[in-house]
Design an enzyme around this catalytic site. Structure first.
Site, PDB file in Angstrom:
ATOM      1  N   LYS A   1      31.953  33.172  46.769  1.00 38.90           N
ATOM      2  CA  LYS A   1      30.653  32.952  46.128  1.00 38.90           C
ATOM      3  C   LYS A   1      30.793  31.907  45.029  1.00 38.90           C
ATOM      4  O   LYS A   1      29.968  31.006  44.888  1.00 38.90           O
ATOM      5  CB  LYS A   1      30.117  34.269  45.550  1.00 38.90           C
ATOM      6  CG  LYS A   1      29.579  35.207  46.629  1.00 38.90           C
ATOM      7  CD  LYS A   1      29.353  36.613  46.125  1.00 38.90           C
ATOM      8  CE  LYS A   1      29.011  37.537  47.291  1.00 38.90           C
ATOM      9  NZ  LYS A   1      29.114  38.954  46.992  1.00 38.90           N
TER      10      LYS A   1
ATOM     11  N   GLN B   1      29.199  43.194  42.477  1.00 40.37           N
ATOM     12  CA  GLN B   1      29.782  43.442  43.799  1.00 40.37           C
ATOM     13  C   GLN B   1      29.946  44.941  44.039  1.00 40.37           C
ATOM     14  O   GLN B   1      30.495  45.665  43.203  1.00 40.37           O
ATOM     15  CB  GLN B   1      31.143  42.721  43.894  1.00 40.37           C
ATOM     16  CG  GLN B   1      31.802  42.775  45.251  1.00 40.37           C
ATOM     17  CD  GLN B   1      31.089  41.952  46.332  1.00 40.37           C
ATOM     18  OE1 GLN B   1      30.371  41.006  46.036  1.00 40.37           O
ATOM     19  NE2 GLN B   1      31.263  42.335  47.576  1.00 40.37           N
TER      20      GLN B   1
ATOM     21  N   ASP C   1      20.413  40.467  44.848  1.00 37.39           N
ATOM     22  CA  ASP C   1      20.597  41.237  46.079  1.00 37.39           C
ATOM     23  C   ASP C   1      19.299  41.873  46.569  1.00 37.39           C
ATOM     24  O   ASP C   1      19.254  42.373  47.678  1.00 37.39           O
ATOM     25  CB  ASP C   1      21.584  42.380  45.817  1.00 37.39           C
ATOM     26  CG  ASP C   1      23.033  41.932  45.859  1.00 37.39           C
ATOM     27  OD1 ASP C   1      23.415  41.243  46.814  1.00 37.39           O
ATOM     28  OD2 ASP C   1      23.783  42.284  44.924  1.00 37.39           O
TER      29      ASP C   1
HETATM   30  N1  GUN Z   1      29.207  44.401  48.997  1.00 36.44           N
HETATM   31  C1  GUN Z   1      29.112  44.114  50.337  1.00 36.44           C
HETATM   32  N2  GUN Z   1      28.005  43.380  50.590  1.00 36.44           N
HETATM   33  C2  GUN Z   1      27.400  43.187  49.402  1.00 36.44           C
HETATM   34  C3  GUN Z   1      26.218  42.495  49.017  1.00 36.44           C
HETATM   35  O1  GUN Z   1      25.500  41.896  49.827  1.00 36.44           O
HETATM   36  N3  GUN Z   1      25.938  42.525  47.682  1.00 36.44           N
HETATM   37  C4  GUN Z   1      26.709  43.182  46.765  1.00 36.44           C
HETATM   38  N4  GUN Z   1      26.326  43.171  45.489  1.00 36.44           N
HETATM   39  N5  GUN Z   1      27.809  43.839  47.105  1.00 36.44           N
HETATM   40  C5  GUN Z   1      28.142  43.835  48.405  1.00 36.44           C
END
Ligand code: GUN
Length: 288
Positions: free
Chosen positions: A53, A97, A120
């Protein structure tokens, strides 16, 4: 006949070119888009995701902050960091995350993020907006899947989409976006009796369970669009996914590979969400 492959890397690349342009325009107007990612603990898989990211932000002109904390970081300390980022004008988006260590209340953390910065779309407010058909922010993975369907000009109105997996991260919001696009939806979960009965009715089959090869070729309607969201690595680092790709591609009309399918789209849509948040902030500033 073999299915057409929907190449997530290529599609992500073309969207990222647009992202870089929009980021430059925002920066020129004093609103460089900024994303903060918080990782608590030392899960190797999560580490790979958050590094990717950050790399994607840096490559496309998005300011990025990566905060890493040990697994014993307290909930109170995490809430304090979120409060600071909520009030940081350089930050338009915050992503914590998941999963978080067991001593931290995930829901409490999600709800602590300013909904305008909830990249998200996990908060109750943003999920509610999605549910009533006015999504302000779209959840990254389902948003990426919608872009993939758009890229093949698939007519969603009236199509039957079967979503396998009912998680808050993928399954449920995926179903909502497809429903808004005019599709008829079936959502299956781990208790579904005769899963194959449902999947064989799907014009569009979205597999998002994290269970290795749960979708086999005999469960696919010939010519269907098959989107493989699930991904899992074994102890040797070998990658597995929800769909038995080698055999499924002989039945499906379109299919996404792993890797190089949904994965790159998820990160790309996180960047899109960050750009859109910065654009909203700029518009609000200009209206003041
Ligand atoms: N862990 C696995 N996929 C995701 C996601 O799309 N967002 C977040 N914040 N954590 C994750």
């Amino acid at each position: 006949m073999s299915a057409q492959i929907i190449n997530g890397n290529l599609l992500a690349q073309s969207i990222r070119e647009d992202i870089a342009k929009r980021a430059a325009e925002l920066t020129a107007q004093g609103e460089q888009p900024g994303l903060a990612v918080i990782l608590v603990g030392d899960s190797a898989a999560s580490m790979v995701y958050v590094m990717n990211k950050e790399k994607a932000c840096n490559a496309n002109g998005i300011y990025s902050v990566l905060e890493k904390y040990d697994a014993d970081f307290t909930e109170a300390a995490l809430l304090e960091r979120i409060d600071a980022l909520n009030n940081d004008p350089k930050i338009h988006g915050i992503l914590v995350q998941l999963p978080l260590p067991a001593h931290i209340d995930e829901r409490k953390v999600i709800e602590a993020i300013n909904p305008e910065k909830d990249m998200d779309c996990f908060s109750v407010v943003n999920s509610g907006n999605l549910m009533v058909g006015h999504p302000v922010i779209r959840p990254c993975t389902p948003y990426g899947v919608m872009k993939m369907l758009e890229s093949i000009n698939y007519p969603l109105r009236g199509a039957h989409a079967v979503v396998v997996g009912a998680s808050n991260i993928v399954g449920k919001p995926m179903a909502m976006l497809l429903l808004q696009a005019g599709a008829t939806i079936t959502i299956c979960n781990s208790k579904t009796r005769d899963l194959a009965f449902h999947t064989r009715l799907a014009d569009i089959l979205i597999a998002a369970t994290g269970r290795r090869n749960i979708i086999t070729a005999d469960m696919i309607k010939p010519g269907a669009v098959v989107i493989d969201v699930g991904v899992e690595r074994d102890e040797n680092g070998k990658l597995y996914s929800d769909v038995d790709f080698a055999n499924a591609k002989e039945v499906a009309g379109y299919i996404t590979p792993v890797p190089g399918g949904v994965g790159p789209m998820t990160i790309t849509m996180l960047l899109v969400n960050t750009i859109e948040a910065a654009e909203r902030r700029l518009r609000a500033r200009q209206q003041q």
